[in-house]
Enzyme design. Sequence first.
Site, PDB file in Angstrom:
ATOM      1  N   HIS A  69      -8.743  -3.951  22.205  1.00  0.00           N
ATOM      2  CA  HIS A  69      -8.110  -3.277  21.218  1.00  0.00           C
ATOM      3  C   HIS A  69      -7.768  -1.782  21.734  1.00  0.00           C
ATOM      4  CE1 HIS A  69     -10.172  -5.716  17.865  1.00  0.00           C
ATOM      5  NE2 HIS A  69     -10.976  -5.847  19.101  1.00  0.00           N
ATOM      6  N   ASN A 116     -14.671  -5.880  22.956  1.00  0.00           N
ATOM      7  CA  ASN A 116     -15.996  -6.620  22.275  1.00  0.00           C
ATOM      8  C   ASN A 116     -16.048  -7.615  23.210  1.00  0.00           C
ATOM      9  OD1 ASN A 116     -16.325  -4.907  20.067  1.00  0.00           O
ATOM     10  ND2 ASN A 116     -14.898  -5.870  18.994  1.00  0.00           N
ATOM     11  N   GLU A 133     -14.869 -11.505  17.506  1.00  0.00           N
ATOM     12  CA  GLU A 133     -14.644 -12.753  16.504  1.00  0.00           C
ATOM     13  C   GLU A 133     -13.831 -13.776  17.213  1.00  0.00           C
ATOM     14  OE1 GLU A 133     -13.285 -11.270  13.120  1.00  0.00           O
ATOM     15  OE2 GLU A 133     -14.930 -10.081  12.397  1.00  0.00           O
ATOM     16  N   VAL A 134     -12.912 -13.223  17.806  1.00  0.00           N
ATOM     17  CA  VAL A 134     -11.835 -14.149  18.598  1.00  0.00           C
ATOM     18  C   VAL A 134     -12.236 -14.389  20.098  1.00  0.00           C
ATOM     19  CG1 VAL A 134      -9.462 -14.760  19.113  1.00  0.00           C
ATOM     20  CG2 VAL A 134     -10.086 -13.557  17.113  1.00  0.00           C
ATOM     21  N   HIS A 163      -9.400  -9.812  24.719  1.00  0.00           N
ATOM     22  CA  HIS A 163      -8.595  -9.005  24.041  1.00  0.00           C
ATOM     23  C   HIS A 163      -9.012  -7.379  24.018  1.00  0.00           C
ATOM     24  CE1 HIS A 163     -11.114 -10.776  20.819  1.00  0.00           C
ATOM     25  NE2 HIS A 163     -11.071  -9.325  20.244  1.00  0.00           N
ATOM     26  N   ARG A 197       0.607  -6.373  17.454  1.00  0.00           N
ATOM     27  CA  ARG A 197      -0.187  -5.655  16.403  1.00  0.00           C
ATOM     28  C   ARG A 197      -1.369  -6.359  15.721  1.00  0.00           C
ATOM     29  NH1 ARG A 197       2.340  -0.811  15.731  1.00  0.00           N
ATOM     30  NH2 ARG A 197       4.405  -0.879  16.549  1.00  0.00           N
ATOM     31  N   ASP A 198      -2.524  -5.906  15.727  1.00  0.00           N
ATOM     32  CA  ASP A 198      -3.714  -6.533  14.756  1.00  0.00           C
ATOM     33  C   ASP A 198      -3.142  -6.677  13.305  1.00  0.00           C
ATOM     34  OD1 ASP A 198      -7.088  -6.443  15.529  1.00  0.00           O
ATOM     35  OD2 ASP A 198      -6.316  -6.639  13.388  1.00  0.00           O
ATOM     36  N   ILE A 199      -3.619  -7.928  13.162  1.00  0.00           N
ATOM     37  CA  ILE A 199      -3.326  -8.478  11.594  1.00  0.00           C
ATOM     38  C   ILE A 199      -4.011  -7.568  10.507  1.00  0.00           C
ATOM     39  CG2 ILE A 199      -4.763 -10.082  11.235  1.00  0.00           C
ATOM     40  CD1 ILE A 199      -2.262 -11.883  10.220  1.00  0.00           C
TER      41      ILE A 199
HETATM   42  P1  5GP Z   1     -12.836  -8.910  17.770  1.00  0.00           P
HETATM   43  O1  5GP Z   1     -13.673  -8.763  16.282  1.00  0.00           O
HETATM   44  O2  5GP Z   1     -12.737 -10.385  18.222  1.00  0.00           O
HETATM   45  O3  5GP Z   1     -12.798  -7.655  18.907  1.00  0.00           O
HETATM   46  O4  5GP Z   1     -11.411  -8.600  17.310  1.00  0.00           O
HETATM   47  C1  5GP Z   1     -10.532  -9.701  16.646  1.00  0.00           C
HETATM   48  C2  5GP Z   1      -9.341  -8.917  16.348  1.00  0.00           C
HETATM   49  O5  5GP Z   1      -8.106 -10.013  16.041  1.00  0.00           O
HETATM   50  C3  5GP Z   1      -9.417  -8.313  14.774  1.00  0.00           C
HETATM   51  O6  5GP Z   1      -9.201  -6.931  14.719  1.00  0.00           O
HETATM   52  C4  5GP Z   1      -8.609  -9.146  13.676  1.00  0.00           C
HETATM   53  O7  5GP Z   1      -7.953  -8.465  12.820  1.00  0.00           O
HETATM   54  C5  5GP Z   1      -7.568  -9.852  14.715  1.00  0.00           C
HETATM   55  N1  5GP Z   1      -6.941 -10.984  14.261  1.00  0.00           N
HETATM   56  C6  5GP Z   1      -7.637 -11.866  13.798  1.00  0.00           C
HETATM   57  N2  5GP Z   1      -6.814 -13.076  13.706  1.00  0.00           N
HETATM   58  C7  5GP Z   1      -5.485 -12.634  13.812  1.00  0.00           C
HETATM   59  C8  5GP Z   1      -4.162 -13.179  13.975  1.00  0.00           C
HETATM   60  O8  5GP Z   1      -3.720 -14.291  13.466  1.00  0.00           O
HETATM   61  N3  5GP Z   1      -3.156 -12.161  14.076  1.00  0.00           N
HETATM   62  C9  5GP Z   1      -3.302 -11.043  14.690  1.00  0.00           C
HETATM   63  N4  5GP Z   1      -2.220 -10.199  14.979  1.00  0.00           N
HETATM   64  N5  5GP Z   1      -4.583 -10.485  14.652  1.00  0.00           N
HETATM   65  C10 5GP Z   1      -5.744 -11.300  14.358  1.00  0.00           C
END
Ligand code: 5GP
Length: 121
Positions: free
Chosen positions: A106, A91, A99-100, A104, A32-34
């Site tokens: 979503h 993304n 961001e990460v 991944h 699950r997303d945090i």
């Molecule tokens: P992006 O913007 O890279 O597509 O999405 C990264 C997602 O990772 C964001 O929705 C963010 O809330 C989630 N996220 C970032 N750090 C963590 C974490 O430590 N644990 C979890 N479960 N989700 C994370």
Amino acid sequence: MAYDSNNIFARILRGEIPCDKVYEDSHVLAFRDIRPHAKVHVLLIPKGPYVSLEDFSARASEAEIVAFHRAIPKITAELGVAVTGYRAIANSGADSHQEVPHYHLHLLGGQRLGPLLSLPH
Ligand code: 5GP
């Protein structure tokens, strides 16, 4: 872009940071997303070191790609959104606001999601 093995999802995969796991097999992990953006918001990641959808699609093995996609209906059934519907978002790169830097997908659902995008002005 080179893979950064200290990114947060790599650390989750190594068990250094906890996650709320939904599904796991030898190729993928879903959790699950945090900071959820919908009632259901899960992230599906490959276990291999891929920066983005672009990188995964170019370099992952056929077994990894098949496993990734075959995991989706197992996860959506587990989450209860297979019938009601959901949105899958990946993304990839700077314009997308990724961001990460570990690929991944979503998976968002559990409610009506509205329009696909709202672009910045
Ligand atoms: P992006 O913007 O890279 O597509 O999405 C990264 C997602 O990772 C964001 O929705 C963010 O809330 C989630 N996220 C970032 N750090 C963590 C974490 O430590 N644990 C979890 N479960 N989700 C994370």
